[in-house]
Enzyme design. Sequence first.
Site, PDB file in Angstrom:
ATOM      1  N   SER A  39       0.848  -1.193   0.000  1.00 15.50           N
ATOM      2  CA  SER A  39       0.000   0.000   0.000  1.00 15.50           C
ATOM      3  C   SER A  39       0.881   1.240   0.000  1.00 15.50           C
ATOM      4  O   SER A  39       2.102   1.138   0.042  1.00 15.50           O
ATOM      5  CB  SER A  39      -0.900   0.001   1.239  1.00 15.50           C
ATOM      6  OG  SER A  39      -0.105   0.136   2.401  1.00 15.50           O
ATOM      7  N   LYS A  40       0.241   2.377  -0.047  1.00 13.71           N
ATOM      8  CA  LYS A  40       1.008   3.636  -0.186  1.00 13.71           C
ATOM      9  C   LYS A  40       2.104   3.804   0.869  1.00 13.71           C
ATOM     10  O   LYS A  40       3.152   4.367   0.601  1.00 13.71           O
ATOM     11  CB  LYS A  40       0.151   4.910  -0.154  1.00 13.71           C
ATOM     12  CG  LYS A  40      -1.331   4.782  -0.019  1.00 13.71           C
ATOM     13  CD  LYS A  40      -2.009   4.150  -1.187  1.00 13.71           C
ATOM     14  CE  LYS A  40      -3.191   3.384  -0.623  1.00 13.71           C
ATOM     15  NZ  LYS A  40      -3.400   2.061  -1.106  1.00 13.71           N
ATOM     16  N   ARG A  41       1.833   3.295   2.055  1.00 14.43           N
ATOM     17  CA  ARG A  41       2.857   3.509   3.076  1.00 14.43           C
ATOM     18  C   ARG A  41       4.139   2.719   2.824  1.00 14.43           C
ATOM     19  O   ARG A  41       5.126   2.888   3.510  1.00 14.43           O
ATOM     20  CB  ARG A  41       2.308   3.231   4.474  1.00 14.43           C
ATOM     21  CG  ARG A  41       1.573   1.942   4.588  1.00 14.43           C
ATOM     22  CD  ARG A  41       0.935   1.737   5.932  1.00 14.43           C
ATOM     23  NE  ARG A  41       0.780   0.313   6.141  1.00 14.43           N
ATOM     24  CZ  ARG A  41       1.785  -0.473   6.508  1.00 14.43           C
ATOM     25  NH1 ARG A  41       2.961   0.050   6.756  1.00 14.43           N
ATOM     26  NH2 ARG A  41       1.596  -1.763   6.633  1.00 14.43           N
ATOM     27  N   HIS A  42       4.112   1.846   1.814  1.00 16.47           N
ATOM     28  CA  HIS A  42       5.337   1.153   1.460  1.00 16.47           C
ATOM     29  C   HIS A  42       6.139   1.968   0.451  1.00 16.47           C
ATOM     30  O   HIS A  42       7.137   1.510  -0.080  1.00 16.47           O
ATOM     31  CB  HIS A  42       5.014  -0.210   0.830  1.00 16.47           C
ATOM     32  CG  HIS A  42       4.478  -1.197   1.813  1.00 16.47           C
ATOM     33  ND1 HIS A  42       3.154  -1.546   1.870  1.00 16.47           N
ATOM     34  CD2 HIS A  42       5.085  -1.899   2.800  1.00 16.47           C
ATOM     35  CE1 HIS A  42       2.975  -2.425   2.837  1.00 16.47           C
ATOM     36  NE2 HIS A  42       4.119  -2.639   3.418  1.00 16.47           N
ATOM     37  N   GLY A  43       5.655   3.171   0.163  1.00 16.78           N
ATOM     38  CA  GLY A  43       6.356   3.990  -0.823  1.00 16.78           C
ATOM     39  C   GLY A  43       5.639   3.929  -2.159  1.00 16.78           C
ATOM     40  O   GLY A  43       4.420   3.884  -2.202  1.00 16.78           O
TER      41      GLY A  43
END
Length: 479
Positions: A244-248
Amino acid sequence: MSVPRLRFAPSPTGYLHVGGARTALFNWLYARKYGGQFLLRIEDTDKARSTDESTRAIFEGLEWLGLTWDEDVVYQGANLERHQVDARRLLDSGAAYRCFCTREELDQRRAEAEARKEPFKYDRRCDALPAAEVERRVAAGMPFTIRFRVPDGTTSWDDMVHGTISFPNKDIEDFVILRSDGTPIYNLAVVSDDIAMRITIVMRGDDHISNTPKQIMLYRALGAELPTFAHLPMIHGLDGKKLSKRHGATAVGDYQHMGILPQAMLNFLALLGWSPGNDIEVMTVPQMIELFSADGLLKKAAVFDTAKLEWMNGQHLSLLSSADIEPRVTPAIVRAGLATAGELAAKRDWYLALLDQLKVRSRTIDDIVRQAEPYLKDDITYDPAAEAKQWKDRPATADLLRAAGDALKALPAWEPPLMEEALRALAEARGLAGGKVFQPLRVALTGLSVSPGIFDVLVLLGRERSLARIDAAVRHLAG
RNA sequence: GGCGGUAUCGUCUAGGGGACUAGGACGGAGCCCUCUCAAGGCUCAAACACGGGUUCGAAUCCCGUUACCGCUACCA
């Protein structure tokens, strides 16, 4: 044997995610390999979350990757009427029934079950309503949803990647297929559309495994032939959680802008959840099609590791000629303000030679752009670290560079063998190793302590510019 | 919680009962090459989740456990 028809069916609620891109890739590879058709359907039934902007982003992402589709794009939202007709057919045939329970009532019952630590399953109370009562409520204009009546038994299928999967029907509740506002629920819309599009292979993420028994029941109730199902594993982040976005960066556009080549992206994605065997890793797109086989599809979720993506990109970079990558590098150079396209075109041969030198030490297009600066701009700045390391003794360095400049200036031709001979002679005369001359010179020419081979730099810069930079460095050191 | 899925080096994977001293790749460490950085070559460290079976023999088949993931909506 009929022609396989596959589809990629994203919902336009964000950008094209790498997981979606990989699903699209496998569908596309299958179609290309087996002479089938690859279709695109935009699942925009969730009006609140769907946007035209993300529909465009999906097209752009797919186009950049080269994942072309064979027929006109299907917009699910345009098929509302057919979805309603199908729901109605199910209602008329007795496979489904009207449910008058309100969302609030349902939420409450769900919460109560939760409190009692019991699994909640719709209790079919509306299915038990007498026909007259149903008629009365409909006549009174009471809103209702349409629920599918899940039959007894077991639903199973032979999944292309997982083998046989089966679900006891008792664990599946009578699910809603049409909302009270008359719009279809996902499972109905998908089945209705896949039937209409004559899809023969439904290949999608394995987060849909639990939806599959419901969809199979719908196919049967609708009297349609079942497609083959293939459930692909998910892609996770470094921490093992769903990407998800928090993985970059998770949008394919992010990688496009980082200077990743589409074929490298495809190659990398293909290896996440599929293996051609024989330790083969780097493949061109035609090779991937050639080697693709559903047998090689894996069941295990894969972790998205950008370090390997970058390595892969470097591999593809070295597979390509400078002329091949020029169209991708030029816009990036222009964007970086290092040169205009016209300037580059005017000295194309020189420019391609420069790219040949830079691409071998680059992993991304951006790496190339970063390294191109000293060759494209008139002025260079000396990197403080390089200066500190290679120009420690400034007077001596000035003297050495002056001598090197003189030696180079005296050359009858601006050719590497002559340069090397002269510079090595100079080093020897001063009792220095070659590197002790080359390194300070490299800083004088590029401002950096890292560059292509020194003679290549000299050639790339040309006689006048090289000599001028050496002079400038001498003045800088003396001043 | 219920249901479903998955399980080989840190990561991507090969492996389909004996060819396994478990192979390749990324990343890491080191060496070689070398004017720097890359590229390239070589070497090293690094894994069969656990427990039971089945079998002469199991990473491979079966069962259980554990862990992780997904679904469990009038989302898709």
